[in-house]
Enzyme design. Structure first.
Site, PDB file in Angstrom:
ATOM      1  N   ASN A 410       1.948   7.855 -11.650  1.00  0.00           N
ATOM      2  CA  ASN A 410       2.091   6.950 -10.515  1.00  0.00           C
ATOM      3  C   ASN A 410       1.905   5.505 -10.985  1.00  0.00           C
ATOM      4  O   ASN A 410       0.804   5.105 -11.360  1.00  0.00           O
ATOM      5  CB  ASN A 410       1.054   7.255  -9.437  1.00  0.00           C
ATOM      6  CG  ASN A 410       1.123   6.250  -8.288  1.00  0.00           C
ATOM      7  OD1 ASN A 410       2.023   6.308  -7.462  1.00  0.00           O
ATOM      8  ND2 ASN A 410       0.183   5.305  -8.255  1.00  0.00           N
ATOM      9  N   GLU A 411       2.984   4.739 -11.001  1.00  0.00           N
ATOM     10  CA  GLU A 411       3.027   3.285 -11.146  1.00  0.00           C
ATOM     11  C   GLU A 411       2.626   2.752 -12.522  1.00  0.00           C
ATOM     12  O   GLU A 411       2.521   1.529 -12.701  1.00  0.00           O
ATOM     13  CB  GLU A 411       2.175   2.599 -10.058  1.00  0.00           C
ATOM     14  CG  GLU A 411       2.694   2.859  -8.655  1.00  0.00           C
ATOM     15  CD  GLU A 411       2.040   2.046  -7.567  1.00  0.00           C
ATOM     16  OE1 GLU A 411       2.614   1.963  -6.467  1.00  0.00           O
ATOM     17  OE2 GLU A 411       0.947   1.502  -7.822  1.00  0.00           O
ATOM     18  N   ASN A 412       2.445   3.611 -13.511  1.00  0.00           N
ATOM     19  CA  ASN A 412       1.996   3.102 -14.807  1.00  0.00           C
ATOM     20  C   ASN A 412       3.115   2.457 -15.620  1.00  0.00           C
ATOM     21  O   ASN A 412       2.869   1.480 -16.344  1.00  0.00           O
ATOM     22  CB  ASN A 412       1.343   4.223 -15.612  1.00  0.00           C
ATOM     23  CG  ASN A 412       0.058   4.700 -14.964  1.00  0.00           C
ATOM     24  OD1 ASN A 412      -0.512   4.008 -14.125  1.00  0.00           O
ATOM     25  ND2 ASN A 412      -0.396   5.878 -15.340  1.00  0.00           N
ATOM     26  N   SER A 456       6.851   7.322 -11.182  1.00  0.00           N
ATOM     27  CA  SER A 456       7.264   6.769  -9.907  1.00  0.00           C
ATOM     28  C   SER A 456       6.493   5.471  -9.704  1.00  0.00           C
ATOM     29  O   SER A 456       5.263   5.489  -9.703  1.00  0.00           O
ATOM     30  CB  SER A 456       6.960   7.752  -8.770  1.00  0.00           C
ATOM     31  OG  SER A 456       7.460   7.288  -7.544  1.00  0.00           O
TER      32      SER A 456
END
Length: 827
Positions: A410-412, A456
């Site tokens: 998530n978002e990394n 994502s």
């Protein structure tokens, strides 16, 4: 045959010089709560008073005395949170450092005192950080250095409650010769409809069982397979002619089949394994087109607009979440027309009960690997733990037909590019090797039947910005953070995997969580239960765009923030759904909360449904009308996600604020299956630009869309006037008494009533209403069914009472309802 003994009883927790009764599964916090030694961290400001619990070591104890005639006895832990040393009779059996894995220790013939010694998660993270070096993080907590639920360390919707304990079951397994160690069923469907299951079996043997001939038998839907082998691995293959296919909800049924596997030797059965599987195909279309790079799920060859929601742990103390809790929350999701649940990467791989329920309800599962909002070191000891964790959970979850996508993080990837990580890292590892190397390799090896996405948001390659709306998945957070929700209409991303808007929890939830507090947006408890940076300022900005910001009126502020949250999420979903198939899904943030908090959730921390929940049910329905201003004028979108053609007559009415009809017309529309029809609104029907006195209403088959050309604070709303009538809910048969805890609240409008809302929890903490925001025209009525509130003056044998909302002559019941009813008032 293998014997199993659950070790749920007889545990103690050492606290100071005392031994406290301990529950397994459980954690230190639940045991200290049960012993009344800490206050509830969810109440008031107590979170800060229990912070010490996560910063010290803890030890659990019991006695192992059970003997067995089997050749082998294993002590099995399904979940240890997190850094633990396991000792039996004073001898260390092993050490663990991963909450997300299971562990097994040989205790054959051994008895004595069993101790599980948990280190502080902070101490473990500090030790790992000293080995790997510093990495950037969006929060001031060290969750990237320990394989533990990141959200235990706090988030912008969660408290910092750092747990320790045996959070999943513990047992003894007694076995001889061999046991089933791992089963990987690869389920596929041929083009001709033939179902195939390829079962990859791995066994573990005792010393006496080495080299012995074994038999594995499998059965499924009348098909059988049997193999003999003398090694540790074998493969069985089953074929089922034309099995019924598993479909997402709204696309078909969810049939599942019992897959049974038995391991035998010449003496009989040694071990068994059973799961319910489903036959379906899943593809992820990421091909390039004239709009960019797509991201479209296709199940059984049918391309799907995903009506999704993000899922966080349902309790910051996850051992408390029961199968019944999962069922309640996921059933609510299905009833809101949601068909995809994304398990977010800062939480946990959920219990099998979660995925079983998704299988049953037809909820597709997008499963993140557990990385979120941080740079993660790729050195040891983390790298080995992460690979083992991924392998454990891929194998555990792959039998579930609901699981449709593995996602790396998530978002990394976005964070590396945009959050100033790259200069801070100065070439150090940060997780890219996991997302683009290790994890896709593990998925390809163990579960090649499902697609994998690196993250994502992710555009598909470094050739594009990671959060490019034209490529792959997109997270839309600028709108909540900086803009008005109408800005959701500014673009058409290929797949919106996160977006959302905040609101406080229900009033009854606030009163329980903040007892005795005089509630205000900035009262101490409200601020403590608002974890987002600048959260209240963003709530106020969102309200102020559309309404006068109420000063000193908490009830009004509470209502308006709920209205804006519901409108904001609806605006995004309506716009993006109307652009199918360019946009192929929305996954709003978020379904649930893990404690009582102001957040983006549709269902608050006490399980109460916000108005957002009911609005999601409307905008995720198979059929939807929308009205949206676009560059070339007002557009009517007729959205049909059902499998049948939708032939309808759309009535368009241009109205004045007092309800007078300026112009009316009917448009005959045919929307094919799984399609969208977009039509320009005829200019003569569109309200005058920036008119404060006109609005447009579209109605078709009981569905409605409204468009106001100015903000609420600019519109000339009349003072809302309506009647309230309470009607008992009668039984189904003549003479049958009604349901004593249900009543219908019937509201009849005499004026335009915008966004009428009955906050049923104001009637009684356990009360709920079956609908959210409703806009009524003069003469229209709405029937709101309230459960959990038996008003004293309404009974199955009495006449319904009527009261004008503008008078004081009312019964106690209608007085209470009036106090719980809100609508948009003129400025």
């Amino acid at each position: 045959m293998k014997d199993v003994t659950q070790l749920a009883e007889g545990w103690s927790l050492r606290h100071e010089e005392a031994l406290l009764p301990a529950q397994v599964p459980g954690c230190v916090h639940t045991d200290l709560l049960a012993a009344h030694l800490i206050p509830d961290p969810f109440i008031g400001l107590n979170e800060t008073d229990v912070a010490w619990v996560g910063r010290r070591p803890w030890t659990y104890l019991t006695d192992l005395s059970e003997q067995s005639a089997h050749e082998r006895t294993d002590l099995v832990f399904d979940g240890l949170d997190t850094a633990a040393e396991i000792a039996l009779a004073g001898e260390v059996l092993g050490k663990t450092r991963n909450m997300h894995r299971g562990y097994r220790f040989d205790v054959t013939g051994r008895t004595g005192a069993l101790e599980i010694r948990f280190a502080s998660a902070y101490d473990e993270a500090s030790a790992v950080r000293s080995l790997t070096g510093e990495r950037p993080n969006v929060y001031p907590e060290p969750f990237q250095y320990i394989r533990k639920m990141a959200a235990n360390f706090g988030w912008d919707w969660g408290p910092t409650v750092v747990t320790a304990g045996m959070w999943r079951p513990v047992r003894l397994e007694h076995w001889s010769t061999a046991r089933i160690a791992r089963v990987r069923p690869l389920v596929t469907v041929d083009e001709d409809g033939t179902g195939r299951v390829e079962i990859h079996l791995r066994v573990q043997r005792t010393e006496q069982g080495e080299g012995k001939g074994l038999i594995a038998r499998a059965s499924l839907a009348g098909a059988q397979a049997e193999v003999s082998f003398d090694g540790d691995e074998t493969v069985l293959r089953l074929t089922v002619a034309e099995p019924d296919l598993w479909w997402p909800r709204g696309y078909g049924e969810q049939p599942r089949y019992d897959l049974d596997l038995t391991l035998l030797d010449e003496a009989g059965t040694l071990d068994t394994w059973q799961r319910r599987i489903g036959f379906r195909t899943i593809e992820l279309d990421r091909s390039a087109d004239e709009h960019g790079t797509g991201f479209t799920l296709a199940v059984n060859g049918v391309r799907i607009f995903a009506r999704g929601v993000n899922w966080i742990p349902d309790d910051v103390l996850p051992s408390r979440v029961t199968p019944e809790d999962y069922r309640a929350r996921l059933t609510a999701a299905a009833e809101a027309n949601i068909d995809l649940v994304r398990v977010w990467g800062g939480g946990i791989y959920e219990d099998d009960a979660f995925y079983d329920t998704c299988d049953e309800l037809g909820l597709m599962v997008w499963q993140d690997f557990l990385f979120a909002c941080s740079a993660y070191p790729e050195e040891q000891p983390l790298r080995g733990e992460i690979e083992a964790e991924a392998r454990d959970n891929v194998v555990r979850l792959m039998p579930h037909p609901s699981l449709v996508l593995w996602n790396g993080n998530n978002e990394n990837l976005w964070g590396f590019r945009d959050w100033e990580w790259e200069p801070a890292l100065a070439g150090d590892s940060w997780g890219e090797g996991y997302y683009l190397g290790l994890l896709p390799r593990v998925v390809a090896e163990l579960d090649p039947t499902r697609p994998y996405a690196a993250g994502s948001p992710w555009s598909g390659s470094w050739d594009h910005h990671p959060n490019d709306p034209e490529h792959g998945t997109y997270h839309s957070w600028d709108v909540w953070n900086r803009l008005d929700y109408t800005e959701y209409r500014a673009d058409v991303p290929r797949f919106v995997a996160e977006f959302g808007w905040q609101a406080p929890p229900a009033m009854a939830t606030l009163r329980r969580a903040l007892p005795g507090e005089e509630l205000a947006p900035d009262s101490p408890g409200m601020l403590h239960h608002q974890k987002a940076e600048g959260g209240n300022a963003k709530l106020n900005r969102g309200v102020a765009h559309h309404f006068g910001l109420p000063e000193g009126d908490f009830d009004r502020w509470h209502y308006l923030t709920q209205v804006v949250q519901a409108r904001a999420v609806a605006a995004g979903i309506e716009h993006w759904r109307s652009h199918w198939p360019v946009c192929a899904g929305t996954v709003f943030w978020q379904l649930n909360d893990c404690w009582p908090v102001s957040s983006w959730a549709a269902i608050d921390g006490d399980g109460r449904k916000k108005p957002l929940y009911h609005e999601v049910r409307r905008v995720y329905a198979d059929r939807l009308l929308t009205l949206a201003p676009e560059a070339d004028g007002l557009t009517l979108a007729v959205i049909n996600q059902s499998a049948e053609e939708w032939r309808t007559a759309v009535t368009l009415r241009r109205l004045e604020a007092d309800g007078a009809v300026v112009r009316e017309d009917v448009l005959d529309v045919v929307a094919g299956p799984r399609s969208v029809v977009r039509l320009p609104v005829p200019p003569e029907l569109a309200p005058a630009e920036r008119s404060p006195k006109e609005f447009l209403v579209a109605d078709a088959d009981g569905l409605r869309a409204v468009h106001f050309p100015v903000t609420d604070k600019e519109f000339a709303y009349p003072q809302p006037q309506f009647d309230i009538r309470l009607e008992p809910v009668h039984g189904q048969e003549p003479g049958e008494r009604g349901e004593k805890d249900k009543v219908d609240v019937v509201v009849t409008a005499h004026t335009l009533v915008r966004d009428l809302l009955l906050q049923a929890d104001r009637l009684a903490p356990g009360a709920s209403a079956d609908c959210g925001l409703r806009t009524l025209l003069p003469g229209e009525e709405v029937r709101i069914r309230v459960s959990g509130w038996p008003p004293a003056d309404t009974d199955a044998d009495t006449d319904a009472r009527t009261a004008d909302s503008s008078t004081d002559s009312s019964t106690a019941g209608t007085d209470a309802v009036r106090a719980a009813l809100f609508s948009v008032d003129p400025v």
